[in-house]
Write an enzyme that holds these catalytic residues in place. Structure first.
Site, short mmCIF file in Angstrom:
data_model
loop_
_atom_site.label_atom_id
_atom_site.label_comp_id
_atom_site.label_asym_id
_atom_site.label_seq_id
_atom_site.Cartn_x
_atom_site.Cartn_y
_atom_site.Cartn_z
N GLU A 155 0.82 -1.22 0.00
CA GLU A 155 0.00 0.00 0.00
C GLU A 155 0.85 1.26 0.00
O GLU A 155 0.46 2.28 -0.56
CB GLU A 155 -0.96 0.02 1.19
CG GLU A 155 -2.12 -0.96 1.07
CD GLU A 155 -1.81 -2.33 1.62
OE1 GLU A 155 -0.63 -2.58 1.98
OE2 GLU A 155 -2.73 -3.16 1.69
N PHE A 172 -11.66 -6.78 13.81
CA PHE A 172 -10.59 -7.29 12.96
C PHE A 172 -10.24 -6.25 11.89
O PHE A 172 -11.10 -5.71 11.22
CB PHE A 172 -11.05 -8.60 12.28
CG PHE A 172 -10.03 -9.15 11.31
CD1 PHE A 172 -8.80 -9.59 11.76
CD2 PHE A 172 -10.30 -9.20 9.95
CE1 PHE A 172 -7.85 -10.08 10.88
CE2 PHE A 172 -9.35 -9.68 9.05
CZ PHE A 172 -8.12 -10.13 9.52
N GLN A 173 -8.97 -5.97 11.76
CA GLN A 173 -8.44 -4.99 10.81
C GLN A 173 -9.04 -3.60 11.00
O GLN A 173 -9.30 -2.89 10.05
CB GLN A 173 -8.61 -5.46 9.36
CG GLN A 173 -7.71 -6.66 9.04
CD GLN A 173 -7.58 -6.97 7.56
OE1 GLN A 173 -8.49 -6.71 6.78
NE2 GLN A 173 -6.43 -7.50 7.17
N LYS A 182 -17.41 -0.21 5.78
CA LYS A 182 -17.83 -1.21 4.79
C LYS A 182 -19.35 -1.20 4.56
O LYS A 182 -19.82 -1.33 3.43
CB LYS A 182 -17.39 -2.60 5.26
CG LYS A 182 -17.76 -3.68 4.26
CD LYS A 182 -17.18 -5.03 4.63
CE LYS A 182 -17.60 -6.06 3.58
NZ LYS A 182 -17.01 -7.37 3.85
N MET A 218 24.52 8.14 2.17
CA MET A 218 24.54 9.49 2.74
C MET A 218 24.85 9.45 4.23
O MET A 218 25.57 10.30 4.74
CB MET A 218 23.21 10.21 2.47
CG MET A 218 23.24 11.69 2.83
SD MET A 218 24.53 12.59 1.94
CE MET A 218 23.60 13.24 0.54
#
Lengths: 555, 171
Positions: free
Chosen positions: A47, A109-110, A159, A465
């Site tokens: 993502e 959940f999630q 949802k 760097m």
């Protein structure tokens, strides 16, 4: 119609052509709706990469980029992408799935409180509490992301809202009483600015990313030619004036050229356009442009006076303000100042050692010389600074880099986004071996969708760097910067994904490798340039020092 | 920008859209930008869709200017005004103070002098309600200490500028 269908229809109405993302349980309805849409969906493998790709798409095209993620981990993976876009004022809209409203707050959940998490790194965000908020929020999100000072906007959609019926009436207008960007520029202040310009003997224009965001490049070049004044750019401002233009001194700041930094230090007037005076640009603010009056043009009033003192503040869109300014200034010869800059230029050119060793600066010069129209994205670190120094950007939106947040792993997915915006162009990600590993899984995305992005790795087997800082300021104590991957074969990894891998060890092999890569149009190409391991980026202004306190290498 | 960079207290009045999450946005902004917040009160205005926050910040003029500009950037914030000068400032405090039959009379008398009101009486204590500016409340609270303060709750400051000046939406 179903909420999910309304979302997709609204995006179509906004003119969205490409979406980057990954599906999941909480956003599955939206993906189901997307199945019937003409919008291209690029399935990234992380993502974070989806959001960087949307960001790269936005920076290359000037249009708002769009990314989808699911709830919880999908959404939290988007955080680095959002923070990156926020720091560089890039217009993106990220739509995240959320658990159903009945489960919000129960650690479902999630579930993650993504609007809470992203509040400080988005221009604005929404969680949809009621179905009737859905469409106005999408309309507002696109409007907010792309107007005023652009930035990322997140919309979190539970949802159940994507599943229930909503009435489709997409608003034509937004109603935001607290959001009225001031684009015009105050005429009185513009007049004062013109006066200062006419009085000035040693003017310098400092052009930032705002010039590119407001498409004010033509006006900027005209301004420089009319005054006349040399232009130094910030990293984000690279490309606001062609770097081959005789009035362009390239980029300024920590790794800017000596002549750009000297010019900014010695000038008597700074005309700053669309820049927030980041510490990487100004060096120590106490000693920044000590003899100069400062005109600051910015669309965001909060940037004016935030970091440096300002004599003439002008709040407005760069394109508008520069156009107004151009009407009231005229040419004035300033020979002494021009000569002075010319002598700095001859005396202190950007340079590196030219021998038979493979040096990154040479590779970047050759990329520019062989394909000057190529879009270059960068990762972060030495590779980024060499690219900034040696790639002579010709046009706006050609050089794409994570300036504010300094996000390693940005360049590759951003290149995917840029390539989706311009399928016919060449897109090269100038990478370091450390940075490339941070989103290397996107090779799969490129192979899957025939995206011919080129990744040019300046492979020195170091976090270069940080190693450079350790060498210069920490007595060569190389704590955790050696990547010890001599045996690692980036070319084989590329081939393993289904792309093309090339290894280059000598300067004489550079051209052939680049030409071979540019001919491949259907899959990603990784060129593993095995460069001088201890090459440093010079010149360098140490953090916190003044812009004229410059460390240089030996040649 | 003013040259007066003395640290002091500023009172800022903010009109916001009355939506969930606005308070979180404001407090998150203060934390992230390292602004020093002393008190923050919220309540609705005559319009139900608009709330008013009164924020007291500690800082110099430069910081307060940044606070106001950054607040202004929040999409749901409609208006930001500095009302430090020339305004009426009030705070409400409830104090539960220990009271015996010997001290009760004296406490009530003191409350009356301060135009406070006794709003609850029990065997061992009194609750006094008091409104006023900061000095008045501090003075009263200090006077009550000798009796023993059992509990104290303050609302934080609300403010409004005197005279014609208004911080409201144009009708």
């Amino acid at each position: 119609m179903r909420g999910a269908d309304a979302i997709v229809k609204a995006l179509e109405e906004e003119g969205v052509k490409t979406i980057f993302g990954i599906p999941g349980g909480a956003i599955i309805e939206v993906y189901d709706a997307l199945y019937d849409s003409q919008i291209t969906h690029i399935l990234t493998r992380h993502e974070q990469a989806a959001v960087h790709a949307a960001d790269g798409y936005a920076r290359a095209s000037g249009k708002t980029g769009v990314a989808f993620t699911t709830s919880g981990p999908g959404a939290t993976n988007a955080v680095t992408g959002l923070a990156t876009a926020y720091m560089d004022s890039s217009p993106i809209v990220v739509l995240t799935g959320q658990v159903p409203r009945s489960l919000i707050g129960y650690d479902a959940f999630q579930e993650a409180d993504i609007t809470g998490i992203t509040m400080p790194i988005t221009k604005h965000n929404y969680i949809i509490h009621k179905p009737e908020e859905l469409l106005p929020s999408i309309k507002e999100a696109f409007y907010i992301a792309s107007t005023g000072r652009p930035g990322p906007v997140l919309i979190d959609v539970p949802k159940d809202i994507t599943a229930i019926d909503v009435e489709y009436n997409y608003p034509k207008k937004v109603n935001l009483p607290g959001y009225k960007p001031n684009l015009k520029g105050h005429p009185k202040q513009i007049k004062r600015a013109a006066q200062l310009i006419m009085e000035s003997e040693r003017p310098i224009i400092l052009a930032g990313g705002g010039v590119i965001l407001s498409n004010a490049s033509d006006e900027l070049v005209k301004l420089a030619e009319t005054i006349p004044a040399h232009v130094v750019t910030t990293l984000m401002g690279k490309g606001s004036i062609p770097e081959t233009h005789p009035l362009c001194l390239g980029f300024v700041g920590m790794h800017g050229s000596k002549y750009a930094n000297y010019a900014l230090t010695e000038c008597d007037l700074v005309i700053a356009v669309g820049t927030r005076f980041s510490d990487r640009t100004t060096g120590n603010v106490e000693s920044f442009a000590p003899y100069a009056k400062i005109i600051h043009i910015d669309v965001d009033p909060a940037e004016i006076g935030k970091n440096v003192r300002v004599d003439v503040p002008i709040v407005g869109d760069a394109k508008n303000v520069l156009s107004s300014l151009l009407k009231i200034i005229s040419y004035k010869k300033r020979k002494e100042w021009e000569d002075r800059i010319a002598s700095w230029r001859t005396k202190y050119p950007l340079r590196y050692r030219k021998d038979d060793k493979l040096r990154p600066q040479y590779i970047i010069e050759r990329i520019f010389e062989i394909e000057p129209d190529t879009i270059v994205t960068t990762e972060v670190g030495q590779n980024q600074m060499w690219a900034a120094q040696y790639f002579k950007t010709k046009y706006p939106r050609q050089f794409i880099s994570s300036g504010g947040l300094g996000t390693m792993g940005f360049g590759f997915p951003a290149a995917i986004g840029a390539q989706m915006a311009f399928p016919e162009k060449n897109v090269v990600d100038v990478a370091g071996d450390g940075s490339f590993l941070m989103n290397i899984q996107e090779l799969a995305t490129c192979v899957d969708f025939n995206i011919p992005v080129k990744i040019a790795i300046m492979n020195n087997q170091f976090l270069g760097m940080v190693r450079q800082w350790q060498e210069l300021f920490y007595k060569e104590r190389y704590s955790a910067t050696c990547l010890r991957c001599k045996e690692m074969r980036f070319d084989k990894i590329a081939e393993g994904f289904g792309g093309v891998g090339i290894v280059v060890e000598r300067p004489s092999e550079v051209d052939e490798a680049l030409k071979e890569a540019f001919e491949i149009r259907d899959r990603p190409v990784v060129i593993d340039f095995r460069v001088e391991r201890l090459e440093n980026v010079y010149p360098m202004v140490p953090a916190g020092a003044g812009l004229n306190q410059i460390i240089d290498g030996e040649y | 920008m003013s040259n007066n960079n003395k640290r002091s207290k500023y009172t800022i009045s903010v009109l916001v859209e009355n939506k969930p999450g606005v308070l979180a946005r404001v407090s998150s902004l203060f934390r992230r930008r390292n602004f020093n917040i002393e008190s923050l009160t919220v309540g609705t205005t005559d319009r139900e869709d608009i709330s008013r926050m009164t924020i007291v910040v500690n800082g110099d003029t430069k910081m307060v200017e940044q606070v106001m500009k950054q607040l202004n950037k929040l999409i749901e914030i409609i208006k930001v005004s500095d009302v430090t000068e020339n305004s009426v400032e009030r705070e409400l405090v409830l104090i539960k103070v220990k009271a015996t039959s010997e001290t009760r009379g004296e406490i009530v008398e003191l409350a009356n002098i301060f135009r406070g009101r006794v709003v609850d009486v029990s065997k061992d204590s009194l609750i006094i309600e008091l409104t006023g500016d900061e000095d008045k409340i501090r003075a009263f609270v200090n006077l009550m200490r000798q009796f023993g303060i059992r509990e104290l709750a303050r609302t934080g400051k609300v403010a409004m500028q005197r005279g014609e000046k208004i911080v409201a939406l144009n009708p």
